[in-house]
Motif scaffolding. Sequence first.
Motif, PDB file in Angstrom:
ATOM      1  N   TYR A  36       0.814  -1.211   0.000  1.00 19.44           N
ATOM      2  CA  TYR A  36       0.000   0.000   0.000  1.00 19.44           C
ATOM      3  C   TYR A  36       0.857   1.275   0.000  1.00 19.44           C
ATOM      4  CZ  TYR A  36      -3.511  -3.480   0.834  1.00 19.44           C
ATOM      5  OH  TYR A  36      -4.311  -4.578   0.687  1.00 19.44           O
ATOM      6  N   ASN A  37       2.073   1.130  -0.542  1.00 21.07           N
ATOM      7  CA  ASN A  37       2.963   2.287  -0.658  1.00 21.07           C
ATOM      8  C   ASN A  37       3.219   2.548  -2.142  1.00 21.07           C
ATOM      9  OD1 ASN A  37       5.188   3.976  -0.898  1.00 21.07           O
ATOM     10  ND2 ASN A  37       6.105   3.245   1.008  1.00 21.07           N
ATOM     11  N   MET A  38       2.823   3.740  -2.601  1.00 21.10           N
ATOM     12  CA  MET A  38       2.903   4.063  -4.032  1.00 21.10           C
ATOM     13  C   MET A  38       4.327   3.992  -4.575  1.00 21.10           C
ATOM     14  SD  MET A  38      -0.156   4.584  -5.086  1.00 21.10           S
ATOM     15  CE  MET A  38      -0.964   3.535  -3.887  1.00 21.10           C
ATOM     16  N   PHE A  39       5.313   4.258  -3.719  1.00 20.40           N
ATOM     17  CA  PHE A  39       6.707   4.195  -4.171  1.00 20.40           C
ATOM     18  C   PHE A  39       7.113   2.764  -4.526  1.00 20.40           C
ATOM     19  CE2 PHE A  39       6.819   8.253  -1.976  1.00 20.40           C
ATOM     20  CZ  PHE A  39       7.601   9.013  -2.827  1.00 20.40           C
ATOM     21  N   GLN A  40       6.385   1.805  -3.998  1.00 21.33           N
ATOM     22  CA  GLN A  40       6.768   0.421  -4.244  1.00 21.33           C
ATOM     23  C   GLN A  40       5.947  -0.252  -5.349  1.00 21.33           C
ATOM     24  OE1 GLN A  40       7.503  -1.604  -0.445  1.00 21.33           O
ATOM     25  NE2 GLN A  40       8.124   0.398   0.349  1.00 21.33           N
ATOM     26  N   LEU A  41       5.075   0.525  -6.002  1.00 21.57           N
ATOM     27  CA  LEU A  41       4.353  -0.014  -7.171  1.00 21.57           C
ATOM     28  C   LEU A  41       5.312  -0.108  -8.351  1.00 21.57           C
ATOM     29  CD1 LEU A  41       1.014   2.021  -7.401  1.00 21.57           C
ATOM     30  CD2 LEU A  41       1.216  -0.434  -7.009  1.00 21.57           C
ATOM     31  N   LYS A  42       5.078  -1.083  -9.216  1.00 26.79           N
ATOM     32  CA  LYS A  42       5.822  -1.127 -10.471  1.00 26.79           C
ATOM     33  C   LYS A  42       5.177  -0.143 -11.437  1.00 26.79           C
ATOM     34  CE  LYS A  42       7.238  -5.906 -10.111  1.00 26.79           C
ATOM     35  NZ  LYS A  42       6.787  -7.287 -10.350  1.00 26.79           N
ATOM     36  N   SER A  43       5.974   0.598 -12.186  1.00 25.91           N
ATOM     37  CA  SER A  43       5.388   1.616 -13.070  1.00 25.91           C
ATOM     38  C   SER A  43       4.542   0.947 -14.154  1.00 25.91           C
ATOM     39  CB  SER A  43       6.466   2.501 -13.680  1.00 25.91           C
ATOM     40  OG  SER A  43       7.218   1.796 -14.618  1.00 25.91           O
ATOM     41  N   ARG A  44       4.846  -0.307 -14.493  1.00 25.24           N
ATOM     42  CA  ARG A  44       4.038  -0.978 -15.518  1.00 25.24           C
ATOM     43  C   ARG A  44       2.607  -1.234 -15.035  1.00 25.24           C
ATOM     44  NH1 ARG A  44       4.920  -5.071 -18.262  1.00 25.24           N
ATOM     45  NH2 ARG A  44       7.132  -4.842 -18.541  1.00 25.24           N
ATOM     46  N   ASP A  45       2.394  -1.174 -13.730  1.00 27.02           N
ATOM     47  CA  ASP A  45       1.044  -1.344 -13.184  1.00 27.02           C
ATOM     48  C   ASP A  45       0.309  -0.013 -13.019  1.00 27.02           C
ATOM     49  OD1 ASP A  45       1.296  -4.101 -13.067  1.00 27.02           O
ATOM     50  OD2 ASP A  45       2.192  -4.057 -11.066  1.00 27.02           O
ATOM     51  N   VAL A  46       0.925   1.066 -13.499  1.00 27.87           N
ATOM     52  CA  VAL A  46       0.327   2.395 -13.369  1.00 27.87           C
ATOM     53  C   VAL A  46      -0.088   2.878 -14.754  1.00 27.87           C
ATOM     54  CG1 VAL A  46       0.795   4.793 -12.714  1.00 27.87           C
ATOM     55  CG2 VAL A  46       1.755   2.916 -11.358  1.00 27.87           C
ATOM     56  N   TYR A  47      -1.265   3.483 -14.845  1.00 29.26           N
ATOM     57  CA  TYR A  47      -1.708   4.052 -16.124  1.00 29.26           C
ATOM     58  C   TYR A  47      -1.182   5.483 -16.259  1.00 29.26           C
ATOM     59  CZ  TYR A  47      -4.905   5.874 -19.708  1.00 29.26           C
ATOM     60  OH  TYR A  47      -5.443   6.480 -20.804  1.00 29.26           O
ATOM     61  N   LEU A  48      -1.594   6.389 -15.364  1.00 33.27           N
ATOM     62  CA  LEU A  48      -1.066   7.752 -15.393  1.00 33.27           C
ATOM     63  C   LEU A  48      -0.247   7.965 -14.122  1.00 33.27           C
ATOM     64  CD1 LEU A  48      -4.092   9.826 -16.731  1.00 33.27           C
ATOM     65  CD2 LEU A  48      -2.226   8.718 -17.993  1.00 33.27           C
ATOM     66  N   ASP A  49       1.011   8.311 -14.312  1.00 37.82           N
ATOM     67  CA  ASP A  49       1.931   8.365 -13.180  1.00 37.82           C
ATOM     68  C   ASP A  49       2.173   9.804 -12.741  1.00 37.82           C
ATOM     69  OD1 ASP A  49       3.657   7.662 -11.213  1.00 37.82           O
ATOM     70  OD2 ASP A  49       4.979   6.461 -12.485  1.00 37.82           O
ATOM     71  N   LEU A  50       1.473  10.199 -11.689  1.00 34.85           N
ATOM     72  CA  LEU A  50       1.596  11.560 -11.176  1.00 34.85           C
ATOM     73  C   LEU A  50       2.264  11.539  -9.802  1.00 34.85           C
ATOM     74  CD1 LEU A  50      -1.893  13.000 -12.270  1.00 34.85           C
ATOM     75  CD2 LEU A  50       0.152  12.639 -13.638  1.00 34.85           C
ATOM     76  N   LEU A  51       3.109  10.530  -9.601  1.00 32.95           N
ATOM     77  CA  LEU A  51       3.848  10.414  -8.339  1.00 32.95           C
ATOM     78  C   LEU A  51       4.720  11.643  -8.145  1.00 32.95           C
ATOM     79  CD1 LEU A  51       4.703   8.442  -5.964  1.00 32.95           C
ATOM     80  CD2 LEU A  51       6.645   7.827  -7.414  1.00 32.95           C
ATOM     81  N   THR A  52       5.362  12.079  -9.218  1.00 34.26           N
ATOM     82  CA  THR A  52       6.269  13.216  -9.117  1.00 34.26           C
ATOM     83  C   THR A  52       6.462  13.850 -10.483  1.00 34.26           C
ATOM     84  OG1 THR A  52       8.549  13.862  -8.612  1.00 34.26           O
ATOM     85  CG2 THR A  52       8.233  11.607  -9.356  1.00 34.26           C
ATOM     86  N   ASP A  53       6.866  15.105 -10.461  1.00 34.06           N
ATOM     87  CA  ASP A  53       7.254  15.784 -11.695  1.00 34.06           C
ATOM     88  C   ASP A  53       8.772  15.782 -11.809  1.00 34.06           C
ATOM     89  OD1 ASP A  53       7.545  17.471  -9.439  1.00 34.06           O
ATOM     90  OD2 ASP A  53       7.630  19.236 -10.722  1.00 34.06           O
ATOM     91  N   SER A  54       9.421  14.899 -11.071  1.00 31.84           N
ATOM     92  CA  SER A  54      10.880  14.916 -10.981  1.00 31.84           C
ATOM     93  C   SER A  54      11.508  13.924 -11.951  1.00 31.84           C
ATOM     94  CB  SER A  54      11.278  14.554  -9.551  1.00 31.84           C
ATOM     95  OG  SER A  54      12.676  14.586  -9.425  1.00 31.84           O
ATOM     96  N   GLY A  55      12.152  14.437 -12.969  1.00 33.14           N
ATOM     97  CA  GLY A  55      12.851  13.571 -13.924  1.00 33.14           C
ATOM     98  C   GLY A  55      11.907  12.825 -14.842  1.00 33.14           C
ATOM     99  N   THR A  56      10.628  13.195 -14.836  1.00 35.09           N
ATOM    100  CA  THR A  56       9.624  12.451 -15.587  1.00 35.09           C
ATOM    101  C   THR A  56       9.151  13.206 -16.830  1.00 35.09           C
ATOM    102  OG1 THR A  56       7.983  13.406 -14.108  1.00 35.09           O
ATOM    103  CG2 THR A  56       8.751  11.199 -13.566  1.00 35.09           C
ATOM    104  N   GLY A  57       9.789  14.352 -17.113  1.00 36.03           N
ATOM    105  CA  GLY A  57       9.373  15.152 -18.259  1.00 36.03           C
ATOM    106  C   GLY A  57       9.915  14.577 -19.558  1.00 36.03           C
ATOM    107  N   ALA A  58       9.428  15.160 -20.668  1.00 36.05           N
ATOM    108  CA  ALA A  58       9.900  14.737 -21.982  1.00 36.05           C
ATOM    109  C   ALA A  58      10.927  15.748 -22.478  1.00 36.05           C
ATOM    110  CB  ALA A  58       8.733  14.662 -22.955  1.00 36.05           C
TER     111      ALA A  58
END
Length: 466
Positions: A36-58
Amino acid sequence: MTKPQALPEPFRIKMVEPLALPSRDTRETALRASHYNMFQLKSRDVYLDLLTDSGTGAMSKAQWAALMNGDESYAGADSFYTLKKTLQELLGFDHFLPMHQGRAAEHVVFSSLAREGDLIPMNMPFDTTRAHIFQARAQPLSCVVEEAYQPEVDAPFKGNVDLSKLEAALAQHPHSRRIPLVMVTVTNNSGGGQPVSLENLRACARLTRARGIPLFLDAARMAENAYFIQQREASCRNLTCAQILRRMMDCADAITVSCKKDPLVNIGGLVAMRTEALYYQLAPRTILHEGYLSYGGLAGRDLEALAIGLREMVDEEYLAHRVSQVRYLGDLLTEAGVPILRPVGGHAVFIDAGAFLPHIPQRCYPADVLSVELYREGAIRGVGLGALAFEDTDPVTGRKKLPRLELFRLAIPRRAYTNHHMAYVAKCVAAVHQRRASIRHGLKLVQDSPVPGLSHFVARLEPTPL
Ligand SMILES: *Cc1c(COP(=O)(O)O)cnc(C)c1O
């Protein structure tokens, strides 16, 4: 309220990264597996990833093209000098140290300049900043204006420093507490991505200079801050964001930057400073922990992409769209009756989780319950920034002290998602809001971090009945 509106994207898409919505079963399994900790989810199990704006830009095509110019020499690489020239021209700092990311800059600064018992006045410390101050056995002191703690109060510069609080703190130096530096975070991430006015920065500079204490900016979102100043501070209305940015920098003796935010790269950080004396104070730890002074843990190609990202971040059209996209999501949520922190910040929408789930006591982590429920609803990942992240332990009594804000953050990566994605997010949050009364569980901590200030990154949680 006027109808929520979005500006069209000022870019077209050259390469696509497919996204898929995982099934409900997959989401339930993933929640259990991640404790139940979002940091430990695999990104492949996430549709839209709004965990952070850090290093995730294009990155832009110019940035990708520049990678080929990377000079990978160990010392004195051309790429270092390209970046140095950019920082001189754009920000006016003659000296800088590249770092692998923002927290490396914090580590070098606080381990070099702060000592046991020191006080670090700030508007509000960000989570990694706070943890690094603790590591140096010093103490952060929040001096942010009172409105920062009132999510429903709409004020233009809720990131501002309360000057009387700062003055009272500074008066302790050097008698009862040593103050090696003051740091102002622009925009104030922990307080909802809220900007600091140019007038306030200038006043902070006057107070710190009068006492000979250096003023640092934590400048991860300096361009978004400049844009808000342009929109909200009358005297700056006719200036470009680049001109405003330069005026902000003129207030500072040094800056730490996570380049994974406004500077539009996937990895990187830096410390820039005015004096050679400060440069040499920070150089030894940079060499020890990051790398030689001309690359600091980055590849030459990273420095090239960063030099371009720094110029792109102050593009007026880019900034107008960036801030409007975040506001669009905020306005859609407001329209749906969801309590959010107003005004909407530069990089994220912060939901007031305490008001969203008023029946869940703060010690049962309502912000993190909301994370779990939104993931369950639409495979969207956000992050709780409340008791789990910011609970304090009194150094003397050992008593736990809950933070004043219990927020759930939806951070928007730069140039990565479209306005349609924002509409989907708003729809899912609204659906959770509709069924909020039926959420009859909180979360409890079953495994914590041994290092203070890092709980939310590593904690294992478990649902617990209310
Ligand atoms: C992200 C961030 C940092 C830390 O930077 P990293 O690059 O994630 O290590 C520091 N301060 C602020 C305000 C930030 O947003």
